[in-house]
Design an enzyme around this catalytic site. Structure first.
Site, short mmCIF file in Angstrom:
data_model
loop_
_atom_site.label_atom_id
_atom_site.label_comp_id
_atom_site.label_asym_id
_atom_site.label_seq_id
_atom_site.Cartn_x
_atom_site.Cartn_y
_atom_site.Cartn_z
N HIS A 1 6.39 4.74 7.14
CA HIS A 1 5.85 4.04 8.31
C HIS A 1 6.91 3.18 8.96
CE1 HIS A 1 5.34 1.34 4.85
NE2 HIS A 1 5.49 0.35 5.70
N HIS B 1 7.38 -0.39 11.25
CA HIS B 1 6.80 -1.64 11.72
C HIS B 1 7.25 -1.87 13.16
CE1 HIS B 1 5.79 -3.40 7.66
NE2 HIS B 1 6.72 -2.54 7.29
P1 AMP Z 1 6.11 -2.07 3.71
O1 AMP Z 1 6.41 -3.28 2.87
O2 AMP Z 1 7.19 -1.74 4.69
O3 AMP Z 1 5.75 -0.92 2.81
O4 AMP Z 1 4.88 -2.48 4.60
C1 AMP Z 1 3.56 -2.23 4.30
C2 AMP Z 1 2.75 -2.96 5.33
O5 AMP Z 1 1.45 -2.43 5.29
C3 AMP Z 1 2.64 -4.47 5.09
O6 AMP Z 1 3.11 -5.16 6.23
C4 AMP Z 1 1.14 -4.68 4.86
O7 AMP Z 1 0.66 -5.89 5.42
C5 AMP Z 1 0.54 -3.47 5.53
N1 AMP Z 1 -0.74 -3.03 5.00
C6 AMP Z 1 -1.07 -2.81 3.70
N2 AMP Z 1 -2.33 -2.37 3.60
C7 AMP Z 1 -2.82 -2.30 4.86
C8 AMP Z 1 -4.09 -1.92 5.43
N3 AMP Z 1 -5.10 -1.51 4.66
N4 AMP Z 1 -4.23 -1.98 6.77
C9 AMP Z 1 -3.22 -2.40 7.56
N5 AMP Z 1 -2.00 -2.75 7.09
C10 AMP Z 1 -1.80 -2.72 5.77
#
Ligand code: AMP
Ligand code: ZN
Length: 148
Positions: A102, A104
């Protein structure tokens, strides 16, 4: 499409858990981060499960990149930030917490200090209001004009 039963983002793709969706196409899904690093923090994910940049296939990688530009233009039109961070993390040591590829998109105001990740849950209603603005911008043909 490859999926992983233990992956939270696969569960979102499969509608097994909810998200505040702003955009979807055949290969990508975009929704609001529940722990926003700033107002408008949006995630753009591949629908297929790839753990990171190291194993994502080229078609999904390109699809996420193209969707990220669509989202960035809509966020610019909707929220008018002074800038936007777009990035991703590969491996726990680098800060990755969800092992499903993903990007950001983090809008930034001039002088605002924002981290790479949100640390605290946002207010769902406030997030929904921001998402409504992004959805409205996506629905407006002008939001995709490169000149904006
Ligand atoms: P990363 O650390 O780059 O893997 O980012 C994962 C992101 O996903 C974090 O910013 C979390 O806040 C976000 N996240 C985790 N679970 C969910 C969810 N159910 N809905 C929306 N965002 C999420
Ligand atoms: Zn997954």
């Amino acid at each position: 499409m490859q999926q992983n039963d233990n992956c939270i983002f696969c569960k979102i793709v499969q509608r097994r858990i909810p998200c505040d969706k702003v955009y979807e196409d055949d290969s990508t899904l975009s929704f609001m981060d529940i722990n926003p690093a700033s107002e408008g923090h949006t995630l753009v994910i591949a629908k297929a499960h790839f753990a990171s940049l190291l194993d994502i296939d080229e078609a999904s990688l390109v699809a996420v990149a193209v969707a990220s530009r669509r989202l960035a233009r809509a966020i610019q039109a909707a929220l008018q930030p002074d800038g936007m961070r777009v990035g991703q993390f590969n491996g726990a040591a680098a800060g990755q917490t969800v092992f499903h590829y993903h990007l950001h998109i983090i809008p930034v105001r001039a002088g605002q200090k924002v981290g790479s990740h949100g640390r605290t849950p946002g207010q769902p209603e406030a997030i929904r209001q921001v998402a409504d603005k992004i959805r409205a911008a996506l629905a407006s043909p002008g939001s995709q004009d490169a000149a904006r």
